[in-house]
Structures are given as structure tokens and as C-alpha cells.
Write an enzyme that holds these catalytic residues in place. Structure first.
Site, PDB file in Angstrom:
ATOM      1  N   ARG A   1     -18.580 -71.178  65.264  1.00 37.85           N
ATOM      2  CA  ARG A   1     -18.070 -72.544  65.052  1.00 37.85           C
ATOM      3  C   ARG A   1     -16.563 -72.579  65.279  1.00 37.85           C
ATOM      4  NH1 ARG A   1     -20.292 -73.386  59.159  1.00 37.85           N
ATOM      5  NH2 ARG A   1     -19.757 -71.181  59.190  1.00 37.85           N
TER       6      ARG A   1
ATOM      7  N   GLY B   1     -21.539 -57.512  45.235  1.00 43.66           N
ATOM      8  CA  GLY B   1     -22.697 -58.172  44.649  1.00 43.66           C
ATOM      9  C   GLY B   1     -22.572 -59.652  44.965  1.00 43.66           C
TER      10      GLY B   1
ATOM     11  N   TYR C   1     -33.329 -58.361  54.526  1.00 41.48           N
ATOM     12  CA  TYR C   1     -31.858 -58.425  54.366  1.00 41.48           C
ATOM     13  C   TYR C   1     -31.352 -57.099  53.801  1.00 41.48           C
ATOM     14  CZ  TYR C   1     -27.177 -59.609  52.783  1.00 41.48           C
ATOM     15  OH  TYR C   1     -25.812 -59.597  52.590  1.00 41.48           O
TER      16      TYR C   1
ATOM     17  N   ASN D   1     -17.434 -58.491  59.610  1.00 39.89           N
ATOM     18  CA  ASN D   1     -17.865 -59.324  58.482  1.00 39.89           C
ATOM     19  C   ASN D   1     -19.023 -60.258  58.840  1.00 39.89           C
ATOM     20  OD1 ASN D   1     -17.362 -61.119  55.948  1.00 39.89           O
ATOM     21  ND2 ASN D   1     -17.034 -62.512  57.671  1.00 39.89           N
TER      22      ASN D   1
ATOM     23  N   GLY E   1     -16.797 -63.441  62.114  1.00 36.60           N
ATOM     24  CA  GLY E   1     -17.299 -64.367  61.095  1.00 36.60           C
ATOM     25  C   GLY E   1     -16.154 -64.915  60.259  1.00 36.60           C
TER      26      GLY E   1
ATOM     27  N   PHE F   1     -23.213 -68.396  51.774  1.00 40.16           N
ATOM     28  CA  PHE F   1     -24.274 -67.400  52.000  1.00 40.16           C
ATOM     29  C   PHE F   1     -25.660 -67.906  51.591  1.00 40.16           C
ATOM     30  CE2 PHE F   1     -26.642 -63.658  50.443  1.00 40.16           C
ATOM     31  CZ  PHE F   1     -26.548 -62.794  51.516  1.00 40.16           C
TER      32      PHE F   1
HETATM   33  P1  NAP Z   1     -20.733 -67.245  54.887  1.00 40.27           P
HETATM   34  O1  NAP Z   1     -19.779 -68.018  54.050  1.00 40.27           O
HETATM   35  O2  NAP Z   1     -22.030 -67.879  55.267  1.00 40.27           O
HETATM   36  O3  NAP Z   1     -19.965 -66.731  56.193  1.00 40.27           O
HETATM   37  C1  NAP Z   1     -20.641 -66.009  57.194  1.00 40.27           C
HETATM   38  C2  NAP Z   1     -19.766 -65.910  58.423  1.00 40.27           C
HETATM   39  O4  NAP Z   1     -20.471 -65.135  59.406  1.00 40.27           O
HETATM   40  C3  NAP Z   1     -19.464 -67.258  59.021  1.00 40.27           C
HETATM   41  O5  NAP Z   1     -18.112 -67.303  59.404  1.00 40.27           O
HETATM   42  C4  NAP Z   1     -20.352 -67.315  60.259  1.00 40.27           C
HETATM   43  O6  NAP Z   1     -19.703 -68.038  61.290  1.00 40.27           O
HETATM   44  C5  NAP Z   1     -20.429 -65.835  60.628  1.00 40.27           C
HETATM   45  N1  NAP Z   1     -21.583 -65.525  61.476  1.00 40.27           N
HETATM   46  C6  NAP Z   1     -22.900 -65.616  61.147  1.00 40.27           C
HETATM   47  N2  NAP Z   1     -23.655 -65.308  62.214  1.00 40.27           N
HETATM   48  C7  NAP Z   1     -22.792 -65.008  63.230  1.00 40.27           C
HETATM   49  C8  NAP Z   1     -22.952 -64.629  64.574  1.00 40.27           C
HETATM   50  N3  NAP Z   1     -24.182 -64.485  65.122  1.00 40.27           N
HETATM   51  N4  NAP Z   1     -21.857 -64.405  65.340  1.00 40.27           N
HETATM   52  C9  NAP Z   1     -20.628 -64.556  64.806  1.00 40.27           C
HETATM   53  N5  NAP Z   1     -20.403 -64.906  63.532  1.00 40.27           N
HETATM   54  C10 NAP Z   1     -21.473 -65.148  62.763  1.00 40.27           C
HETATM   55  O7  NAP Z   1     -21.152 -65.877  54.133  1.00 40.27           O
HETATM   56  P2  NAP Z   1     -20.248 -64.730  53.438  1.00 40.27           P
HETATM   57  O8  NAP Z   1     -20.740 -64.596  52.036  1.00 40.27           O
HETATM   58  O9  NAP Z   1     -18.796 -64.958  53.672  1.00 40.27           O
HETATM   59  O10 NAP Z   1     -20.756 -63.463  54.249  1.00 40.27           O
HETATM   60  C11 NAP Z   1     -19.894 -62.582  54.952  1.00 40.27           C
HETATM   61  C12 NAP Z   1     -20.457 -61.174  54.919  1.00 40.27           C
HETATM   62  O11 NAP Z   1     -20.512 -60.713  53.571  1.00 40.27           O
HETATM   63  C13 NAP Z   1     -21.877 -61.038  55.474  1.00 40.27           C
HETATM   64  O12 NAP Z   1     -21.959 -59.851  56.228  1.00 40.27           O
HETATM   65  C14 NAP Z   1     -22.734 -60.935  54.221  1.00 40.27           C
HETATM   66  O13 NAP Z   1     -23.931 -60.250  54.459  1.00 40.27           O
HETATM   67  C15 NAP Z   1     -21.787 -60.154  53.316  1.00 40.27           C
HETATM   68  N6  NAP Z   1     -22.086 -60.260  51.866  1.00 40.27           N
HETATM   69  C16 NAP Z   1     -22.125 -61.465  51.240  1.00 40.27           C
HETATM   70  C17 NAP Z   1     -22.429 -61.524  49.885  1.00 40.27           C
HETATM   71  C18 NAP Z   1     -22.505 -62.830  49.144  1.00 40.27           C
HETATM   72  O14 NAP Z   1     -23.068 -62.848  48.024  1.00 40.27           O
HETATM   73  N7  NAP Z   1     -21.972 -63.925  49.647  1.00 40.27           N
HETATM   74  C19 NAP Z   1     -22.679 -60.338  49.180  1.00 40.27           C
HETATM   75  C20 NAP Z   1     -22.629 -59.125  49.847  1.00 40.27           C
HETATM   76  C21 NAP Z   1     -22.321 -59.092  51.196  1.00 40.27           C
HETATM   77  P3  NAP Z   1     -20.392 -69.040  62.327  1.00 40.27           P
HETATM   78  O15 NAP Z   1     -21.589 -69.642  61.650  1.00 40.27           O
HETATM   79  O16 NAP Z   1     -19.305 -70.018  62.629  1.00 40.27           O
HETATM   80  O17 NAP Z   1     -20.733 -68.182  63.504  1.00 40.27           O
END
Ligand code: NAP
Length: 255
Positions: A38, A187, A156, A90, A12, A193
């Protein structure tokens, strides 16, 4: 731990925390394996990471929900890219914000397949090499959602509770090897996201962060890098971090 020339695999890596993590490890002179669906975004991230000092970068398309693709991608890594030292699990997402009895099955499938099964598939493909080489560090992205369930987020939150169980279980499984296992549990982080959660509804996604100085992707990457650079005998089990304006998943003070 010094990371110069070490192979760091970020799933990711095309956006948000994964992209920021790529930059953080690039700054240490690591060799980056960057994967996501992507590929055009990955190419942009790779160009930027080169400027940050990555020793080398190899990108590839990967949907972590497809175990055959995960196994094939790891088996097909070019010579010089097989000895993964740090795996950052990630890739993940949320979809929808609904009561269980009103939720969309397709949203549940996507979250469970990505956040739980995808994380397991990548771990299953990469960790045997770490065990064989007696070296490695798995860093999983958890969430405060895995500690406390918030209203309308049961599925989730369940995926992140599963991440916590897998993280703790894997640490037991590799006991007796030098492999380290860490969960980083943020958090609110301002990334795509919420846009993904609300299926592209920008207004709804924007409202999530209104009046809050949220964590940034770089804040999380900083903690991931910190965990990876502790001395080899130190295992950071779990790091929980929130914005100062957030006490837990549903207690937030806005300006
Ligand atoms: P984001 O900006 O939407 O990035 C998510 C990444 O995951 C993207 O690069 C996406 O890439 C990739 N992804 C999603 N589905 C995938 C798949 N099936 N195969 C491969 N890659 C995939 O969100 P983020 O906030 O950085 O999230 C990253 C991690 O942090 C996640 O595990 C999320 O649950 C965790 N997290 C986020 C938050 C928050 O508030 N933002 C809080 C706690 C934990 P593609 O779409 O190009 O595949």
C-alpha cells in the site's frame, strides 16, 4: 552501532510494527528504505518519519511474495541507496484461525508465501551485498507462535517456526563475517494483525485485545532498535517479549 546516515530497509512498513520501526530508526537519523504493497500508506509513514528525523527516505511498492519483483526492486535501488546496513524482515500476516482439517488453502498459501518465502526472497536479494561489504544486520520478525503452537493456529505457527529455523540457519551461514542476525519474537501486539487475520471483521479482531494491556508496535520497534544499536561485536540472537498478562500463546489473563 551508530545509525546516523545508515540505510535501514523495513519491509511491511505501511502499518503496525514496520511503521513504528521506521519511526524508531528515523529518530537515529538513519536513511530509510520503506516497502509494502500500500504505497499511499507508505507515503503517510514517510511524511511522519521525516518529522522524527530520518536523514532521507525512499519508498517503493513491493509484494514480498513475488521474487522477480523483489530482485528487480533491489537491483533498481537508486545510487546512494544500495548499501543496506540493517534489513528488518517484518512483512507478515496471519489469516484465519481454524483446525488444519478445516482451514482454507488460500489462507495457508498467503501466510506461507509471505512469512516464509517472502522473508527468504528479500534475504536472498539483500544479504549478498552485506557479505560483500562485510557489514550488515538482519532482523527478522518471529513470534512466540514459533516457539509454541496454539490451538487453531498450526499454519501461522508453522511459518513462525520456519522463521526461527531460517534465523538460526542464516546466523550459521554468515559466521566468519561481521554480519549479525536477530529474531524478535513478540507475543500479543495490538496492530492491524487480528483485523487482517479475520479478513476485516472488526468485532472479532477487537475481542482479541479485550481486557489485556497488549504490547504496542512501539514496544517492538524499541527492541528492534536496541538489537541494532548494540556494539558491533554483540549479536542478539533472539528476543522473546510478551505483555505481562500473557505467559505463552494460549495462557492469557484478562481484566
Ligand atoms: P500489521 O499491522 O497488519 O502490518 C503488517 C505489515 O506487513 C503491513 O505493513 C503490510 O503492508 C505488510 N505486508 C503484508 N503482506 C505483505 C506482502 N505480501 N508484501 C509486502 N508487505 C506485506 O501487522 P503487525 O502486527 O505489524 O505485523 C508485523 C510482523 O510482526 C508480522 O511478521 C507478524 O507476523 C509479526 N508479529 C505480530 C504480532 C502481533 O501480535 N501483532 C505478534 C508476533 C509477531 P501492506 O498490506 O501495505 O503490503
Amino acid at each position: 552501532m551508530k545509525l546516523q546516515g545508515k540505510i535501514v530497509f523495513v519491509t511491511g512498513a505501511s502499518a503496525g510494527i514496520g511503521a513504528a520501526t521506521a519511526m524508531a530508526f528515523a529518530g537515529e537519523g538513519a536513511k530509510l528504505l520503506l516497502a509494502a504493497r500500500r504505497v499511499e500508506k507508505l507515503a503517510e509513514i514517510a511524511d511522519e518519519a521525516r518529522k522524527y528525523g530520518a536523514q532521507d527516505i525512499h519508498t517503493f511498492a513491493l509484494d514480498v511474495r513475488d521474487n522477480d519483483a523483489v530482485v528487480a526492486a533491489i537491483a533498481a535501488l537508486p545510487e546512494g541507496w544500495r548499501e543496506i546496513e540493517v534489513l528488518v524482515n517484518n512483512a507478515g500476516l496471519s489469516r484465519g484461525l481454524e483446525k488444519v482439517y478445516e482451514g482454507k488453502i488460500s489462507d495457508w498459501d498467503e501466510m506461507i508465501d509471505t512469512n516464509v518465502k517472502g522473508l527468504l526472497y528479500v534475504t536472498r536479494a539483500v544479504v549478498p551485498g552485506m557479505v560483500e561489504r562485510k557489514s550488515g544486520h538482519v532482523i527478522n520478525l518471529g513470534s512466540i507462535a514459533g516457539h509454541i503452537t496454539y490451538p487453531n493456529g498450526a499454519v501461522y505457527c508453522a511459518t513462525k517456526a520456519a522463521e526461527k529455523a531460517i534465523n538460526d540457519g542464516l546466523r550459521q551461514d554468515v559466521l566468519g563475517t561481521p554480519i549479525r542476525v536477530t529474531s524478535v519474537d513478540p507475543g500479543m501486539v495490538q496492530t492491524d494483525f487480528s483485523l487482517v487475520r479475520f479478513h476485516g471483521d472488526e468485532d472479532r479482531a477487537g475481542n482479541v485485545y479485550k481486557g489485556v494491556k497488549a504490547l504496542t508496535a512501539e514496544d517492538i520497534a524499541d527492541v528492534i532498535l536496541w538489537a541494532a544499536t548494540r556494539p558491533a561485536h554483540v549479536n542478539i540472537a533472539d528476543v522473546v517479549l510478551t505483555p505481562v498478562q500473557q505467559a505463552n500463546p494460549y495462557m492469557l489473563v484478562r481484566d
